[in-house]
Design an enzyme around this catalytic site. Structure first.
Site, PDB file in Angstrom:
ATOM      1  N   LYS A  53       0.837  -1.207   0.000  1.00  0.00           N
ATOM      2  CA  LYS A  53       0.000   0.000   0.000  1.00  0.00           C
ATOM      3  C   LYS A  53       0.872   1.258   0.000  1.00  0.00           C
ATOM      4  O   LYS A  53       0.600   2.222  -0.723  1.00  0.00           O
ATOM      5  CB  LYS A  53      -0.945  -0.021   1.217  1.00  0.00           C
ATOM      6  CG  LYS A  53      -2.024  -1.099   1.089  1.00  0.00           C
ATOM      7  CD  LYS A  53      -2.723  -1.444   2.402  1.00  0.00           C
ATOM      8  CE  LYS A  53      -3.645  -2.655   2.204  1.00  0.00           C
ATOM      9  NZ  LYS A  53      -4.281  -3.121   3.434  1.00  0.00           N
ATOM     10  N   GLN A  97      -4.573  -1.692   9.796  1.00  0.00           N
ATOM     11  CA  GLN A  97      -4.410  -2.997   9.161  1.00  0.00           C
ATOM     12  C   GLN A  97      -4.925  -4.118  10.076  1.00  0.00           C
ATOM     13  O   GLN A  97      -4.571  -4.179  11.251  1.00  0.00           O
ATOM     14  CB  GLN A  97      -2.925  -3.215   8.820  1.00  0.00           C
ATOM     15  CG  GLN A  97      -2.635  -4.509   8.084  1.00  0.00           C
ATOM     16  CD  GLN A  97      -3.243  -4.551   6.680  1.00  0.00           C
ATOM     17  OE1 GLN A  97      -3.206  -3.578   5.933  1.00  0.00           O
ATOM     18  NE2 GLN A  97      -3.817  -5.688   6.316  1.00  0.00           N
ATOM     19  N   ASP A 120     -10.703   2.207   3.789  1.00  0.00           N
ATOM     20  CA  ASP A 120     -10.954   0.768   3.668  1.00  0.00           C
ATOM     21  C   ASP A 120     -12.445   0.495   3.466  1.00  0.00           C
ATOM     22  O   ASP A 120     -12.831  -0.592   3.049  1.00  0.00           O
ATOM     23  CB  ASP A 120     -10.510   0.047   4.957  1.00  0.00           C
ATOM     24  CG  ASP A 120      -9.164  -0.646   4.801  1.00  0.00           C
ATOM     25  OD1 ASP A 120      -8.795  -0.989   3.666  1.00  0.00           O
ATOM     26  OD2 ASP A 120      -8.493  -0.841   5.830  1.00  0.00           O
TER      27      ASP A 120
END
Ligand code: NAP
Length: 291
Positions: A53, A97, A120
């Site tokens: 990412k 995460q 997200d």
């Protein structure tokens, strides 16, 4: 022989489109978009995902920051990190995460993330708007899958889509996106589904997000099916430098000959998830900068 749904290539195309936009904004004197990743603990797969990412941010010209914590960070400490990121005007979007250590509630952390910065697409507010016309930030993996199908001009309207797996981050939102904006007829299967093959054999489009390598074999699909394999499991492989190989949920050797399109693992859905994060960060940035 099936056409490979090349997520890696499509993600590169998206990165170059977004990169051009960023160059344009910076040329006008604006700051670049800023994505932050919060990483807790030493999980190898999580570290790899986060580094992918961060790399994508660099490619498109975003500012990126990685905030790392030991896995003994308390829930309250992590919540205060989230609070700080929510109010930091220099941060457009951030991710925490997953997975998190057992003593931290994923639900509590997710609930605290400001939906405007939730790139997200996991917060209840964004989840609740998935099938609304004015949705904001969609869950990254299902969003990436829809983008991949669209770029290969694969229609979902009127198709029978079967989704295997009903997690909050992939299976369920995938089903909603396909049935809602996608106008497909959707069957969602899971661990309690009786006779899985009976359902998968009816799929025009089959999306599998379980995490069990080889769950779907050639005899479980019909001729011409479009197959999207989300599964990514590390299996020991002494022939690989890292000592493991990434395996999907679909037995590629027996399914590919019957499929019309199929994603590889790796190189299919994974890069598209990162591309979605990049797109979502641009959406959040434009909102923050009133562009
Ligand atoms: P998860 O939260 O563990 O969910 C797995 C789902 O599969 C659950 O809904 C479970 O059903 C269902 N399931 C388990 N065994 C099954 C079986 N034998 N038959 C049918 N359904 C079964 O996993 P996830 O987070 O959705 O991730 C799934 C896989 O995708 C993992 O390999 C993960 O690493 C991968 N993934 C990849 C990406 C990417 O970008 N490439 C992104 C996210 C996830 P119940 O709900 O009934 O227990």
């Amino acid at each position: 022989m099936a056409t490979i749904l090349d997520g890696k290539k499509v993600a590169r195309d998206i990165e170059s489109e977004i990169g051009e936009e960023v160059t344009g904004f910076v040329a006008k004197g604006l700051r670049p978009p800023h994505l932050v990743a919060v990483l807790v603990g030493e999980d190898g797969a999580s570290k790899t995902y986060v580094s992918g990412k961060m790399k994508a941010c660099e490619v498109v010209g975003y500012k990126s920051s990685l905030i790392k914590f030991d896995d003994n960070i308390s829930e309250n400490e992590l919540l205060s990190v989230v609070d700080r990121l929510n109010t930091d005007e220099g941060v457009d979007g951030y991710i925490v995460q997953l997975p998190l250590p057992d003593h931290i509630s994923v639900e509590k952390i997710t609930d605290r993330i400001d939906p405007i910065k939730d790139v997200d697409g996991f917060t209840p507010a964004n989840y609740g708007k998935i099938d609304m016309e004015h949705h904001s930030l969609l869950p990254a993996t299902p969003m990436g899958i829809i983008e991949l199908l669209e770029r290969y001009k694969i229609e979902t309207k009127g198709k029978h889509c079967v989704v295997v797996g009903k997690s909050h981050i992939v299976g369920m939102p995938m089903g909603i996106l396909l049935a809602g904006p996608g106008d497909a007829t959707v069957t969602i299967c899971h661990i309690h589904t009786k006779n899985l093959a009976e359902h998968t054999q009816k799929a025009d489009i089959l999306v599998v997000a379980v995490g069990k390598p080889g769950l779907i074999s050639g005899d479980m699909v019909k001729e011409g099916v479009v197959v999207v394999d989300v599964g990514t499991t590390r299996v020991p492989d002494a022939s690989k430098k890292k000592g493991f190989a990434l395996k999907g949920d679909v037995d590629f050797a027996t399914v590919e000959p019957k499929a019309s399109y199929i994603t590889p693992v790796p190189g299919g859905v994974g890069p598209m998830t990162i591309a979605s994060l990049i797109i979502n960060t641009m959406i959040a940035y434009k909102k923050a900068m009133c562009l």
